[in-house]
Design a protein around this motif. Sequence first.
Motif, short mmCIF file in Angstrom:
data_model
loop_
_atom_site.label_atom_id
_atom_site.label_comp_id
_atom_site.label_asym_id
_atom_site.label_seq_id
_atom_site.Cartn_x
_atom_site.Cartn_y
_atom_site.Cartn_z
N SER A 9 63.00 -26.26 45.82
CA SER A 9 63.26 -25.18 46.29
C SER A 9 64.11 -24.53 45.35
CB SER A 9 63.87 -25.38 47.58
OG SER A 9 62.91 -26.01 48.54
N GLU A 10 64.96 -24.84 44.93
CA GLU A 10 65.79 -24.25 43.85
C GLU A 10 65.26 -23.95 42.83
OE1 GLU A 10 69.83 -25.74 43.43
OE2 GLU A 10 69.83 -26.19 45.67
N LEU A 11 64.18 -24.72 42.01
CA LEU A 11 63.55 -24.29 40.97
C LEU A 11 62.63 -23.16 41.10
CD1 LEU A 11 62.22 -27.77 39.79
CD2 LEU A 11 63.97 -26.18 38.47
N ASN A 12 62.17 -23.04 42.43
CA ASN A 12 61.28 -21.76 42.66
C ASN A 12 62.16 -20.47 42.86
OD1 ASN A 12 59.40 -20.31 44.84
ND2 ASN A 12 58.34 -21.63 43.66
N ALA A 13 63.37 -20.87 43.64
CA ALA A 13 64.19 -19.42 43.48
C ALA A 13 64.55 -19.13 42.08
CB ALA A 13 65.45 -19.85 44.23
N LEU A 14 65.02 -20.19 41.31
CA LEU A 14 65.35 -19.72 39.66
C LEU A 14 64.26 -19.20 39.22
CD1 LEU A 14 67.36 -22.84 38.92
CD2 LEU A 14 68.38 -20.69 39.05
N THR A 15 63.07 -19.49 39.23
CA THR A 15 61.56 -18.98 38.69
C THR A 15 61.40 -17.54 39.33
OG1 THR A 15 60.80 -21.00 38.52
CG2 THR A 15 59.48 -19.36 38.63
N THR A 16 61.91 -17.44 40.33
CA THR A 16 61.39 -15.99 41.18
C THR A 16 62.52 -15.03 40.44
OG1 THR A 16 60.64 -16.92 43.24
CG2 THR A 16 61.32 -14.63 43.12
N VAL A 17 63.56 -15.16 40.55
CA VAL A 17 64.66 -14.44 39.93
C VAL A 17 64.64 -14.14 38.38
CG1 VAL A 17 67.26 -14.16 39.58
CG2 VAL A 17 66.48 -15.00 41.74
N SER A 18 64.23 -15.31 37.75
CA SER A 18 63.92 -15.03 36.28
C SER A 18 62.64 -14.22 35.87
CB SER A 18 63.67 -16.31 35.63
OG SER A 18 64.70 -17.02 35.66
N ILE A 19 61.69 -14.31 36.97
CA ILE A 19 60.50 -13.45 36.35
C ILE A 19 60.62 -12.12 37.27
CG2 ILE A 19 58.09 -13.36 36.96
CD1 ILE A 19 58.60 -15.21 35.04
N VAL A 20 60.92 -11.68 38.33
CA VAL A 20 60.98 -10.68 38.88
C VAL A 20 62.21 -9.90 38.67
CG1 VAL A 20 61.08 -9.45 41.21
CG2 VAL A 20 59.77 -11.43 41.20
N ASP A 21 63.41 -10.27 38.52
CA ASP A 21 64.48 -9.57 37.95
C ASP A 21 64.71 -9.22 36.55
OD1 ASP A 21 65.66 -8.97 40.50
OD2 ASP A 21 66.43 -10.87 40.93
N TRP A 22 64.02 -10.12 35.72
CA TRP A 22 64.45 -10.05 34.33
C TRP A 22 63.16 -9.77 33.64
CZ3 TRP A 22 68.86 -10.24 31.74
CH2 TRP A 22 70.17 -10.45 32.54
#
Length: 586
Positions: free
Chosen positions: A417-430
């Motif tokens: 779950s946390e890996l998925n959230a970190l991935t989402t922020v890295s891809i979408v926000d950055w």
Amino acid sequence: MHWIDWVVLSLFLLYTIWDGTRRGKDSENIEGYLLAGRNMPWWAAGLSIMATQASAITFIGTTGIAYVEDMRFVQVYLAIPFAMILICMFLVPFFSKMKAFTAYEVLEERFGLKTRLTTSGLFLISRGLALGAVIAAPSYVLALLLNLPLSITILIIGFIATLYTMYGGVAGVIQTDVKQMSVMVFGLVFSFLVIMVEMPDDVGMSDALYLAGSLDKLTALDLNFDLSEKYNVWSGVIAALFLMLSYFGTDQTQVQRYLTTSSVGEARKSLLLSAYAKVPMQFFILLLGVMMYVFFVFQPAPISFRATEPIAQTEQQVAASSQIAQEYQQALEAREAAAMKAVKNRNEVAQQAFVEADAAFNEIRAKDLALQAEIRQTDVNDTNYIFPYFILKYIPIGLVGLIVAGIFAAAMSSIDSELNALTTVSIVDWYKRLRPDDPGETHFLKSSRSVTVMWGVIATFSALMLGETKSIIELINQIGSYFYGSILGVFILLLWVKKANGTGALLGLISGMLSVFTFDRLFFNVNTSDYSFFFPWTQVPEGYSKAIEFLWLNPLGAFVVVVVGVLISLAFPKKGKSQYSFILIL
């Protein structure tokens, strides 16, 4: 562990991996991979929210806290119902209206790209650090089971979790969470029943509670207002409210769960499930830890629940260790005898004798831990090994494998779950936001899988560097408290301060972080009440204690962000009006 338990464990883990990865093939774009197409039912999202927060950390850390201390840790969760109601009223409809992928992209139009990137960057740092502890938690169990060094088990679980997450996507994560929550609850309830059944015939539930109460183990509420005390009603209702508002309202790990639902109503119901169930569940887990303490009053208990390899010792240390072992055995027998008398007589004299015998017992145990720390030249504790020891020693064959599988699988759920959230922020926000061109959904989907691997590697090495911790669950909250309050302050400016602008929000965020890290280093002399700041490059003298415990860092950070943000915005007003310059009204 018996071979039957190994079979049960292996089959359950294989099923979990299959169940989590089979939904990954349905992800044709990043919305499907990261948000499950926004069509998850509310109850599944709600159970995923609970499983993500609970996991192996709840099993190992919380029971350990109750065993070593008491039940006051439950006060941290008193604010959850209030936090959930506020989030349902204000943040959920806001995120839904914006059709957001992350909690932080909504900041850009009002406060600018710098504020969005800074806030999301703080999330990446805080969650990246915390994820190391989440990986370390089940590694304690595996180290006990496999008789391997902790570093090896961390590498194993880090690799498996990363592989599982890369293919599963958020839909697979939520699907496995639902099943894993049922296994977690079963493990907790069954362990409690084993404790009650294995108590001596003359000791019933009321007797066990009487003994626990005699030792103040049942203390759950502390009404004293003291900023230097970790857990009391005031820190639980006021300080922890800011922690929970930020965790469930601005932390992508949790926000992403209810962003997968189809409507505002569905998202609200998923959050309210945690609001109603979390406090009773946490109370029961703490009670389990307390009952385990009483259980080991009557059952053989090792002087340390953590098995360690013998190392070279001096003659004096060998002699001291032998003397402590003899004293420990005598104290163990004396405490059991005193407990039986206290249960039988139920008078003040017998009760006081039991309390004194228990204090003598713990004094000898502390002496042994201090000696082991001296021998190994490092901090030695066994808080995180207590529940795993109980499982291996007292749970019947076959069910050991199931309960350990539940802990392992629940931990995997939190990790992915946390890996998925970190991935989402890295891809979408950055990555996607800063990339000048649009290479298409296929490219971003492949990039998401690659970034998941990157964060998995970072988290695994973070777990290796953490080493031993006195309490995993406390460590998670402490790491979060350094960041959560300040991030929450930015969202308070966004929703309720219409004159706030990007400059004020960004400088307020920076000021909030600086204030948190500064006041976290404020100590007072317990003898003279003199206050002093000790920064990371200075050593805290003996006799000094923290003036402000970590929960209070959350309202401190939020307050500084709002005050500085308002003052800077008034001093340097932004020209023109943004379409989001309003106070959110439902």
